[in-house]
Every structure is written in C-alpha cells, then in structure tokens.
Design a protein around this motif. Structure first.
Motif, short mmCIF file in Angstrom:
data_model
loop_
_atom_site.label_atom_id
_atom_site.label_comp_id
_atom_site.label_asym_id
_atom_site.label_seq_id
_atom_site.Cartn_x
_atom_site.Cartn_y
_atom_site.Cartn_z
N ASN A 1 23.53 -10.62 10.31
CA ASN A 1 23.85 -9.25 11.11
C ASN A 1 24.19 -8.34 9.83
N LEU A 2 23.38 -7.42 9.52
CA LEU A 2 23.54 -6.36 8.31
C LEU A 2 24.10 -5.15 8.80
N ARG A 3 24.93 -4.96 9.79
CA ARG A 3 25.44 -3.64 10.39
C ARG A 3 26.28 -3.06 9.31
N ASN A 4 27.05 -3.79 8.48
CA ASN A 4 28.05 -3.25 7.70
C ASN A 4 27.44 -2.74 6.24
N VAL A 5 26.39 -3.22 6.36
CA VAL A 5 25.81 -3.05 4.92
C VAL A 5 24.97 -1.64 4.59
N ASP A 6 25.53 -0.76 3.86
CA ASP A 6 24.82 0.41 3.41
C ASP A 6 24.14 0.91 2.25
N PHE A 7 24.07 -0.60 1.61
CA PHE A 7 23.30 -0.44 0.31
C PHE A 7 23.00 -1.76 -0.07
N ILE A 8 21.51 -1.77 -0.40
CA ILE A 8 20.80 -3.04 -0.97
C ILE A 8 19.85 -2.84 -2.13
N ASP A 9 19.90 -3.60 -3.00
CA ASP A 9 19.10 -3.50 -4.27
C ASP A 9 18.15 -4.54 -4.37
N SER A 10 17.22 -4.64 -5.15
CA SER A 10 16.18 -5.79 -5.09
C SER A 10 16.74 -7.05 -5.32
N SER A 11 17.91 -6.97 -6.16
CA SER A 11 18.54 -8.45 -6.23
C SER A 11 19.44 -8.64 -5.12
N GLY A 12 19.63 -7.94 -4.35
CA GLY A 12 20.35 -8.13 -2.89
C GLY A 12 18.98 -8.66 -2.08
N LEU A 13 18.04 -8.12 -2.06
CA LEU A 13 16.97 -8.37 -1.32
C LEU A 13 16.26 -9.93 -1.80
N GLY A 14 16.25 -10.11 -3.12
CA GLY A 14 16.12 -11.60 -3.60
C GLY A 14 16.90 -12.59 -3.05
N ALA A 15 18.25 -12.11 -2.78
CA ALA A 15 19.31 -13.22 -2.39
C ALA A 15 18.98 -13.56 -1.16
N ILE A 16 18.60 -12.54 -0.22
CA ILE A 16 18.37 -12.92 1.29
C ILE A 16 17.08 -13.65 1.30
N VAL A 17 16.23 -13.34 0.51
CA VAL A 17 15.06 -14.28 0.45
C VAL A 17 15.28 -15.58 -0.04
N ALA A 18 16.12 -15.75 -1.15
CA ALA A 18 16.66 -17.07 -1.53
C ALA A 18 17.35 -18.02 -0.43
N ALA A 19 18.26 -17.14 0.34
CA ALA A 19 18.98 -17.72 1.35
C ALA A 19 18.03 -18.20 2.35
N MET A 20 16.75 -17.62 2.83
CA MET A 20 16.06 -18.21 3.75
C MET A 20 15.06 -19.41 3.10
N LYS A 21 14.88 -19.33 1.91
CA LYS A 21 14.17 -20.28 1.18
C LYS A 21 15.01 -21.65 1.12
N GLN A 22 15.94 -21.27 0.74
CA GLN A 22 17.12 -22.71 0.59
C GLN A 22 17.51 -23.53 2.07
N LEU A 23 17.00 -22.87 3.10
CA LEU A 23 17.21 -23.48 4.43
C LEU A 23 16.40 -24.89 4.59
N GLU A 24 16.93 -25.78 5.29
CA GLU A 24 15.87 -27.01 5.58
C GLU A 24 14.75 -26.70 6.42
N ASP A 25 13.73 -27.43 6.19
CA ASP A 25 12.50 -27.11 7.00
C ASP A 25 12.80 -26.91 8.60
N GLY A 26 12.14 -26.00 9.11
CA GLY A 26 12.39 -25.97 10.55
C GLY A 26 13.44 -25.02 10.73
#
Ligand SMILES: Nc1ncnc2c1ncn2[C@@H]1O[C@H](COP(=O)(O)OP(=O)(O)O)[C@@H](O)[C@H]1O
Ligand SMILES: Nc1ncnc2c1ncn2[C@@H]1O[C@H](COP(=O)(O)OP(=O)(O)O)[C@@H](O)[C@H]1O
Lengths: 112, 149, 149, 112
Positions: free
Chosen positions: A47-72
């Motif tokens: 839930n990103l409701r409170n976030v009013d600024f993101i840069d490419s490092s933040g975007l990369g961190a969200i991608v990384a958070a998805m990639k580190q999840l277990e399969d499925g």
C-alpha cells in the motif's frame, strides 16, 4: 523506514509509513520488506498511499523486494499517488506489477 | 513585480551523502515552486535532480561522504537552468550516458533493479550538457517552465 | 496445453478508414489478452497499434477510404510480432520516423496538437522494422509478453 | 460523440459520455467542445471518468479544445482512468493541464 502490516483474508497488506522511498532508504526498505513478509501468505499487497516521492533507487528496491520473495509468492501494488504512478508509467514498470486503486480493490481481486 | 531575468534562485553546496541529497531536493522543489512552477512539473524537476545527484554520490564519489557538490539554479525566460559541479570521478568516456530504457523482459528473476536514472532524466529535461575541466565536472540540466494557473 | 510457438493469433485485412482501425484495434486487444497479456500491457499494444494504423490511414492513404491494410499477429516465446502491410505512400525517406518527444513550451497557443505518434510507439515497443519492396510497405512492431498472474 | 454539461458554482463540468477519444472522433470532439463551452464560465473541467482509451489524436483534440477557448478561460481535467492517465504522463502533457482525481476535487480547488 517504517512499514506496517495487516492481513485481510489470505492477503498480507504492507503499508509504507513514509513519504519517500528514495536512495537514502532504498536498502533499508528492501531489508524491512524481507523481515515483514517473511513466512507470510502467498499474496502481498504493498500500500503506497502515504508515499509522495519515489526515485529510481526506490523503484529498484520495490523490484528487489518482489524478486526476493519465494517462488509462488506475488507482490501487487495499490493506492499509488500521482508522482509515484508517473515513475511506474515512465519506466514501463506498470506492466510488471498488478496495480490497484485502493486496498479494497486489491483485496476484492484476490477473492474473484 | 520586478522580475529580472535571468535571476539566481538558489546556490548552495553540500556533502556527497544521500541524506544531504534528500535535503537539497527539498530546497530545489521549494525554489522552483516559489518561482511559479506547477506541482506536476515541480515533481518532474525533483525527480530528475534526484537521479542526477544520487548518481554523483554513488558513481562519482562511490559513497565516500567527504565529497562536495555545488548546485545552482538560474531562472530564465522559458526555463530553469540547473548546474551541478563536483571534483569526483568523471563520467565514463567524458560523455553523458545514453539513457536507453532498461529492457524489461517477462522473467521476474531477470527484472532490472537499476539503470533507469538517465532514462528518466532524459525523459524530463529539455537538454543536458556535460563538461570536464581541470578535475571539475559540470552537468547542466535545463527544464521547461510550466506555470501554475 | 498444446502451446505451439510461434503461433498465428490473428490475420485480417481492412479498409483505410478510422472506423475500420477502431474495430481492428478491438480485435488486436482481444487476441493479445486471450494470449495471456495483462491489461496494462494489452493497452500498451492497443495504443501503439492505434498510432501505427492511424498513420497509415492519414499519411499513406491521405484519408482515401479505398486502401487495404493487412495485419497479422504472431505469438513468439517472449514477444508478440505484429506486421502491418499496405501499398500506399511509403514512409518519407523510406525510414522510420525518429519519434522525438514533441517540444512542449509554456505558451498554450503554441502547444503541439500532433507529432506524438512515433514517440509513443517507440516508448511502448521492443523494436520496429520497416521495409518497402515492389510498392508494398511492411512495418513490423515487436512487443514484450507480460503475462497476467 | 456525446458530451454532457453541468455547472457547479462558477465551474462548468463537461463529461465525455464515450469510452474512447480516438482518431475516429477527434474532430467531432473538438467541434462539440466548442459548442458546449461557448459562452460558458471562465473555468471548465473536463470529466474523463467514462473514457478508457485515448490515442494521440484524442490527446491532440483535447489540446485543441483548450487552445480554442477565449483568453482567460481555462480547461482542467479530472477522473482520468489509468490508460488515459498513462498517455498524459508519457507525452508529458501532464505538465500542461491541471489534473484532479475527481469532479469534487476539481470543484474544491476553484473555491480555494
Ligand atoms: N555522475 C556520474 N559519474 C560517473 N558515472 C556516472 C555518473 N552518472 C552515471 N554514471 C554512469 O552511467 C551509468 C548509467 O547511469 P544510470 O542510468 O543513472 O543508471 P544507474 O545509476 O542506476 O546504474 C551508471 O551505471 C554509471 O556507470
Ligand atoms: N505510415 C506512414 N506513411 C507515411 N508517412 C508516415 C507514416 N507514419 C508517419 N509518417 C510520417 O512521420 C511523421 C511523424 O509521425 P507521428 O509521430 O505519428 O506524428 P503525426 O502523425 O501526429 O504527425 C508524420 O507527420 C508523417 O510525415
């Protein structure tokens, strides 16, 4: 970097309790996401409701958070503010994540 | 109104840390908003400047905290002209990165986590010029003025 | 599942009118969505194809209604390959337009009302190839597959 | 090309009653906008709630609708669906228009 977590049915809702996901907090964000999601259900909605600024490092961190999840396990997003939405659109990362208007919409989706 | 143009809106120096960049971005956004830029276009400038300044911290000073970065904003008739100067490592090949869009395949495991910086910058600016002289690097970015109505 | 790849998803011909383009876009969107593309990525394809097909109607057939346009979609392992063929006026210089972002100044009276087509196409595709042979033009656009989960 | 119009205070709300603003209706859209806005108040808000597809011809028609207004009149936008929002972001036309989440937000703005 504060995250809060709740569950609705079989979905874990992780809410970012910060106004910015930027280079200064990107690594922390990724680590906190790992802690908070560890051992949780298959579906996570960020839930990103409170976030009013993101840069490419933040975007990369969200991608990384998805990639580190277990399969499925999946990570969807909801409640993007206009500035955050723009970064996902410009980088075409909007094609990678399920993106919902609100927590309610995201949860409804998992029941359908 | 005594709007003399060109006019200096901001001139400051700060250390090469991501916390100092964050503070500086707040001052940049404030300065351009005060000069009449609308909120969407102000965020565009803040975003491009975040990418440019974080690159300096990460690539030119490789996260050493003792670098100094000089920043200035000029208000011109149709644009903002923002200069970033520092004496850290220059751009590879002394040229601006191409800023190609990162390739997004459909394998989650292969998704890019970086490489969006210069693509975003190029998406948001009018133009960019880079020069390297006597150990000093200067990057100048220009942004269109978009007045709030 | 008997998913043989490459596989033809759609192959049709239609007249050079904006109404026929609109109908065709509906069939394109349906075909790629049926092949598993997620809604955002399906809209990206529909948008790029709208730009490419409307260009053919407006520029290659200059709004003459009697042109014929042939379209086919192939599903490949990681991509959709969409071909547009017609015997209308070729691309200027027999080359793809650059697709530079239109310049948006801050004068409302000077805002661009067009020229966004190829910029949008280039923003949304993997790549494009154009060939002209014996009066026939072929434009091939490739799009990444982004499965719905 | 159906447009409907209503007034809230000194603001004219024009609602597009079609799912698409594309090349097939772009010229009609521009003409209908001129008719509907003729002689109206200084501020117009275009409600795009019902529109789920726009192409560059449709975008150009909205820009043209703004340019044809008399001096001193403004055109803001509200209730952009994700596909429409994306086109404004990608072309950077989001910097030109005031963009509001909803009719209510747009009207509240004019009172402030
Ligand atoms: N200020 C800089 N100094 C030195 N090298 C830089 C600088 N900015 C960018 N670069 C180089 O250009 C590349 C592309 O930059 P960018 O698009 O921002 O991607 P990222 O920083 O995420 O790798 C970087 O990986 C780096 O090699
Ligand atoms: N299919 C085509 N056949 C011939 N010329 C074309 C075609 N598509 C584009 N062009 C040329 O390329 C230019 C740029 O196209 P585009 O970016 O779509 O802008 P627009 O169509 O709005 O002018 C057009 O103005 C036209 O001269």
């Amino acid at each position: 970097m504060n995250l809060s977590s709740s569950s609705v049915g079989a979905t874990q809702i992780i809410t970012v309790e910060e106004a910015r996901i930027d280079a200064a907090v990107a690594i922390q964000f990724k680590d906190r996401m790992r802690e908070v999601s560890d051992g949780g259900p298959a579906r996570i909605v960020l839930n990103l409701r409170n976030v009013d600024f993101i840069d490419s490092s933040g975007l990369g961190a969200i991608v990384a958070a998805m990639k580190q999840l277990e399969d499925g396990r999946t990570l969807d997003l909801c409640a993007l503010t206009p500035n955050v939405d723009k970064v996902f659109r410009l980088t075409r990362m909007d094609t990678i994540f399920g993106i919902f208007d609100s927590v309610d919409d995201a949860v409804a989706q998992s029941n359908s | 109104m005594c709007d003399s143009i060109p006019r200096s809106l901001l001139s400051l120096s700060f250390q090469s840390t991501s916390d100092a960049v964050r503070k500086t971005l707040g001052r940049i956004a404030q300065a351009v908003a005060d000069a009449g830029q609308n909120p969407t276009a102000t965020n565009n400038i803040e975003l491009a400047m975040a990418e440019a300044l974080n690159n300096v911290v990460e690539h030119s000073f490789r996260d050493r905290e003792n670098g100094q970065i000089l920043l200035s904003i000029m208000l011109l008739e149709d644009s903002f002209r923002i200069s970033i100067r520092h004496d850290g490592t220059p751009m590879p090949g002394l040229r601006l990165p191409a800023g190609k869009p990162a390739t997004i395949g459909n394998e989650i495991a292969n998704l890019p986590e970086g490489g969006f910086g210069w693509f975003l910058i190029r998406s948001l600016i009018i133009d960019a010029t880079y020069s390297h002289r006597e150990n000093w690097n200067e990057l100048v970015l220009r942004f269109s003025r978009h007045p709030a109505r």
